[in-house]
Design a protein around this motif. Structure first.
Motif, PDB file in Angstrom:
ATOM      1  N   VAL A 124      64.746  16.885 -22.858  1.00  0.00           N
ATOM      2  CA  VAL A 124      63.695  16.671 -21.863  1.00  0.00           C
ATOM      3  C   VAL A 124      63.708  15.237 -21.336  1.00  0.00           C
ATOM      4  CG1 VAL A 124      62.212  18.561 -22.613  1.00  0.00           C
ATOM      5  CG2 VAL A 124      61.963  16.325 -23.700  1.00  0.00           C
ATOM      6  N   THR A 125      64.065  14.274 -22.185  1.00  0.00           N
ATOM      7  CA  THR A 125      64.111  12.891 -21.711  1.00  0.00           C
ATOM      8  C   THR A 125      65.273  12.689 -20.753  1.00  0.00           C
ATOM      9  OG1 THR A 125      63.131  12.194 -23.808  1.00  0.00           O
ATOM     10  CG2 THR A 125      64.092  10.479 -22.440  1.00  0.00           C
ATOM     11  N   THR A 126      66.413  13.293 -21.045  1.00  0.00           N
ATOM     12  CA  THR A 126      67.539  13.224 -20.112  1.00  0.00           C
ATOM     13  C   THR A 126      67.226  13.971 -18.828  1.00  0.00           C
ATOM     14  OG1 THR A 126      69.181  12.888 -21.842  1.00  0.00           O
ATOM     15  CG2 THR A 126      69.953  13.887 -19.802  1.00  0.00           C
ATOM     16  N   ALA A 127      66.489  15.062 -18.922  1.00  0.00           N
ATOM     17  CA  ALA A 127      66.071  15.777 -17.709  1.00  0.00           C
ATOM     18  C   ALA A 127      65.177  14.896 -16.843  1.00  0.00           C
ATOM     19  CB  ALA A 127      65.349  17.069 -18.075  1.00  0.00           C
ATOM     20  N   ALA A 128      64.317  14.100 -17.483  1.00  0.00           N
ATOM     21  CA  ALA A 128      63.467  13.182 -16.723  1.00  0.00           C
ATOM     22  C   ALA A 128      64.301  12.144 -15.983  1.00  0.00           C
ATOM     23  CB  ALA A 128      62.473  12.488 -17.661  1.00  0.00           C
ATOM     24  N   VAL A 129      65.348  11.654 -16.654  1.00  0.00           N
ATOM     25  CA  VAL A 129      66.237  10.671 -16.016  1.00  0.00           C
ATOM     26  C   VAL A 129      66.953  11.300 -14.816  1.00  0.00           C
ATOM     27  CG1 VAL A 129      68.374   9.359 -16.370  1.00  0.00           C
ATOM     28  CG2 VAL A 129      66.542   9.257 -18.069  1.00  0.00           C
ATOM     29  N   ARG A 130      67.470  12.508 -14.989  1.00  0.00           N
ATOM     30  CA  ARG A 130      68.162  13.171 -13.888  1.00  0.00           C
ATOM     31  C   ARG A 130      67.214  13.424 -12.714  1.00  0.00           C
ATOM     32  NH1 ARG A 130      69.439  17.757 -16.183  1.00  0.00           N
ATOM     33  NH2 ARG A 130      71.318  16.912 -17.130  1.00  0.00           N
ATOM     34  N   LEU A 131      66.005  13.842 -13.030  1.00  0.00           N
ATOM     35  CA  LEU A 131      65.020  14.109 -11.992  1.00  0.00           C
ATOM     36  C   LEU A 131      64.684  12.838 -11.226  1.00  0.00           C
ATOM     37  CD1 LEU A 131      63.356  16.460 -10.910  1.00  0.00           C
ATOM     38  CD2 LEU A 131      61.593  15.917 -12.598  1.00  0.00           C
ATOM     39  N   ALA A 132      64.528  11.739 -11.946  1.00  0.00           N
ATOM     40  CA  ALA A 132      64.228  10.461 -11.296  1.00  0.00           C
ATOM     41  C   ALA A 132      65.377  10.019 -10.390  1.00  0.00           C
ATOM     42  CB  ALA A 132      63.953   9.393 -12.355  1.00  0.00           C
ATOM     43  N   ARG A 133      66.598  10.193 -10.855  1.00  0.00           N
ATOM     44  CA  ARG A 133      67.745   9.823 -10.020  1.00  0.00           C
ATOM     45  C   ARG A 133      67.812  10.666  -8.763  1.00  0.00           C
ATOM     46  NH1 ARG A 133      71.960   8.980 -15.121  1.00  0.00           N
ATOM     47  NH2 ARG A 133      71.948   6.673 -15.061  1.00  0.00           N
ATOM     48  N   ALA A 134      67.546  11.959  -8.900  1.00  0.00           N
ATOM     49  CA  ALA A 134      67.588  12.827  -7.726  1.00  0.00           C
ATOM     50  C   ALA A 134      66.486  12.477  -6.738  1.00  0.00           C
ATOM     51  CB  ALA A 134      67.451  14.286  -8.171  1.00  0.00           C
ATOM     52  N   ALA A 135      65.289  12.202  -7.252  1.00  0.00           N
ATOM     53  CA  ALA A 135      64.150  11.929  -6.376  1.00  0.00           C
ATOM     54  C   ALA A 135      64.288  10.610  -5.632  1.00  0.00           C
ATOM     55  CB  ALA A 135      62.860  11.933  -7.195  1.00  0.00           C
ATOM     56  N   ALA A 151      67.451   9.369 -26.786  1.00  0.00           N
ATOM     57  CA  ALA A 151      68.218  10.593 -26.531  1.00  0.00           C
ATOM     58  C   ALA A 151      69.571  10.502 -27.217  1.00  0.00           C
ATOM     59  CB  ALA A 151      68.414  10.817 -25.027  1.00  0.00           C
ATOM     60  N   THR A 152      70.197  11.651 -27.402  1.00  0.00           N
ATOM     61  CA  THR A 152      71.569  11.677 -27.898  1.00  0.00           C
ATOM     62  C   THR A 152      72.570  11.599 -26.755  1.00  0.00           C
ATOM     63  OG1 THR A 152      71.625  14.099 -27.815  1.00  0.00           O
ATOM     64  CG2 THR A 152      70.926  13.079 -29.891  1.00  0.00           C
ATOM     65  N   ASP A 153      72.095  11.474 -25.538  1.00  0.00           N
ATOM     66  CA  ASP A 153      72.961  11.508 -24.361  1.00  0.00           C
ATOM     67  C   ASP A 153      73.502  10.128 -24.003  1.00  0.00           C
ATOM     68  OD1 ASP A 153      72.608  14.412 -23.645  1.00  0.00           O
ATOM     69  OD2 ASP A 153      70.527  13.761 -23.668  1.00  0.00           O
ATOM     70  N   ASP A 154      74.564  10.125 -23.193  1.00  0.00           N
ATOM     71  CA  ASP A 154      75.330   8.908 -22.953  1.00  0.00           C
ATOM     72  C   ASP A 154      74.508   7.766 -22.361  1.00  0.00           C
ATOM     73  OD1 ASP A 154      77.495  10.239 -23.926  1.00  0.00           O
ATOM     74  OD2 ASP A 154      78.593  10.364 -22.024  1.00  0.00           O
ATOM     75  N   ILE A 170      79.516   4.779 -17.308  1.00  0.00           N
ATOM     76  CA  ILE A 170      78.185   5.312 -17.603  1.00  0.00           C
ATOM     77  C   ILE A 170      77.319   4.245 -18.251  1.00  0.00           C
ATOM     78  CG2 ILE A 170      76.928   6.983 -19.020  1.00  0.00           C
ATOM     79  CD1 ILE A 170      79.179   8.948 -18.515  1.00  0.00           C
ATOM     80  N   ALA A 171      77.904   3.481 -19.172  1.00  0.00           N
ATOM     81  CA  ALA A 171      77.157   2.409 -19.827  1.00  0.00           C
ATOM     82  C   ALA A 171      76.604   1.417 -18.818  1.00  0.00           C
ATOM     83  CB  ALA A 171      78.053   1.695 -20.835  1.00  0.00           C
ATOM     84  N   ASP A 172      77.348   1.159 -17.761  1.00  0.00           N
ATOM     85  CA  ASP A 172      76.924   0.185 -16.754  1.00  0.00           C
ATOM     86  C   ASP A 172      75.724   0.654 -15.931  1.00  0.00           C
ATOM     87  OD1 ASP A 172      78.903  -1.528 -17.551  1.00  0.00           O
ATOM     88  OD2 ASP A 172      80.312  -0.970 -15.969  1.00  0.00           O
ATOM     89  N   LEU A 173      75.357   1.922 -16.072  1.00  0.00           N
ATOM     90  CA  LEU A 173      74.232   2.466 -15.299  1.00  0.00           C
ATOM     91  C   LEU A 173      72.899   2.341 -16.032  1.00  0.00           C
ATOM     92  CD1 LEU A 173      75.864   5.699 -13.814  1.00  0.00           C
ATOM     93  CD2 LEU A 173      75.510   3.491 -12.694  1.00  0.00           C
TER      94      LEU A 173
END
Length: 439
Positions: A124-135, A151-154, A170-173
């Motif tokens: 859910v936390t990674t989903a929030a990040v993706r949603l914020a990037r899209a918006a 999160a366990t994500d990159d 990815i780390a640079d983002l």
């Protein structure tokens, strides 16, 4: 205290390492987090107690990494799950329970307008990040550097000492900021003007936020078009049923809940403003976001558990109970440390519902060796406590017993300080930090 013999746990730990990388499915539950030879493997639990495969019982703290706030096998939760299992757990279409659970969650967290359930906090936390990037159409994520896990994500793992396997691109983002420092966030926004999609943090950790800090973040994010995300994995259902946002009166754009929401059952939630959440839906004209689509995200028995948890919190005032229990425990531990002359070395920190302990050496510095000594005494005394995070199942007897064990541990701690070396009391290698580059 006599060190318990754990032959079956030792064998089980060996088998776990043979079969499971790290010997546990969560690094924070790893054998390396406990003194050598004293990492019990659990057979079962009830209330605030657990039993290991060798037959020893323990008063347990931090149950399920803070997820079991009502205690193990809570009757209301267990009955709700049992009843739902008779009706099926997963169907080809949504169940009625998904409506009921969503309605109850949004009534419990009234600052949110929509919710989507999943199985774990990382999703859910990674989903929030993706949603914020899209918006926002932006790539960078600003992450609070002083908080341990998101999160366990990159996008998060890239910031830790275990970043192997994460591409540099990815780390640079991901950029970071210190907690409690508004000017630092303002400077970060200026440095990356128009490039930051989301600001992600726990609204509070070991202490309340500085006055005006959260409101300042809210204003800065609004002004710069940044999506404000509160990770409520810990604060949700421990600070209050509605999380830190309910306590401090600051509404994020998105928030994520888990852990105590299911009392040990796997359920998490992404919640937030309709304008953002609808990007993952079917009723919006904008480009769609692949938000959350998990086979087991709305498993009916986990949603039944979450509803039982929310009902129990409401009917029994669980959040208040956790604060009362933590207040009593903290007072007892501090008194025991004072009596042993180690009050400056064994310290209790955090909100009453979320207590941790610090172990400091003779120079007042955090020490893994002294943590090992302290944990060894706790486990040997029948207290399984990587923290002092309480559950509502703790009794007066449990608290008194814990303080007595702590008092005896503090007496040993004093002897080690006087000797200037805790090594004779460690029983082997010291416990290790979870995030480290090499095993």
């Amino acid at each position: 205290m006599r060190t318990p013999d754990l032959p079956h746990s030792r064998e089980a730990n060996k088998r776990l390492h043979d079969l499971v990388p790290g010997g546990a499915h969560t690094y924070a539950k790893g054998e390396d987090q406990y003194p050598e030879g004293l990492a019990p493997v659990i057979s079962h639990g009830r209330g605030a107690h657990v039993w290991d495969v060798d037959g020893h019982s323990y008063v347990e703290y931090g149950s399920g990494l803070r997820s079991v706030s009502l205690g193990h096998v809570h009757p209301r939760v267990t009955e709700a799950v049992r009843a739902q299992l008779e009706l099926g757990s997963n169907f080809v279409r949504p169940s009625r329970l998904e409506i009921d659970a969503a309605q109850m969650f949004l009534a419990t967290v009234p600052t949110a307008e929509m919710v989507k359930f999943a199985k774990n906090g990382s999703d859910v936390t990674t989903a929030a990040v993706r949603l914020a990037r899209a918006a926002t159409g932006r790539d960078l994520v600003a992450l609070c550097a002083d908080q341990p896990f998101f999160a366990t994500d990159d996008w998060f793992v890239a910031t830790t000492a275990m970043a192997a396997g994460v591409p540099r691109a990815i780390a640079d983002l991901t950029v970071t900021f210190p907690y409690g420092d508004l000017p630092a966030v303002e400077a970060l926004f200026a440095e990356h003007d128009g490039r930051i999609a989301a600001l992600v943090l726990e609204a509070a950790t070991q202490a309340d936020p500085p006055p005006g800090y959260l409101r300042g973040l809210r204003e800065l994010c609004t002004r710069h078009g940044v999506v404000l995300v509160f990770d409520e994995m810990i604060t949700g259902f421990r600070w209050s049923e509605s999380g830190a946002q309910g306590v401090y009166g600051v509404t994020p754009d998105l928030s994520t809940f888990g852990k105590a929401l299911g009392n040990g059952f796997a359920v998490a939630a992404l919640a937030g403003k309709r304008e953002l959440m609808e990007l993952g839906g079917l009723r919006d004209h904008r480009e769609r976001v692949f938000l959350l689509s998990t086979t087991h995200g709305a498993e009916s028995h986990s949603l039944a558990a979450a509803m039982a948890v929310m009902q129990t919190y409401d009917r029994e005032g669980i959040a208040e109970q956790l604060h009362v229990l933590g207040t009593r425990l903290a007072a007892g531990v501090r008194a025991a440390a004072r009596a042993a002359g180690v009050a400056d070395h064994v310290v209790v920190r955090g909100r009453e519902s979320n207590l941790v302990f610090g172990t400091l050496d003779g120079d007042g510095q955090p020490s893994q060796a002294y943590r090992t000594l302290f944990l060894r005494q706790l486990v040997s005394g029948g207290v399984l406590g990587p923290s002092f995070v309480v559950s509502s199942a703790l009794s007066d007897v449990d608290l008194e017993y814990t303080v007595d064990v702590v008092a005896r541990a503090c007496a040993v701690y004093r002897r080690a300080l006087d000797a200037g070396d805790p090594t004779p009391w460690l029983g082997g290698r010291p416990v290790r930090p979870v995030f480290r580059r090499y095993a």
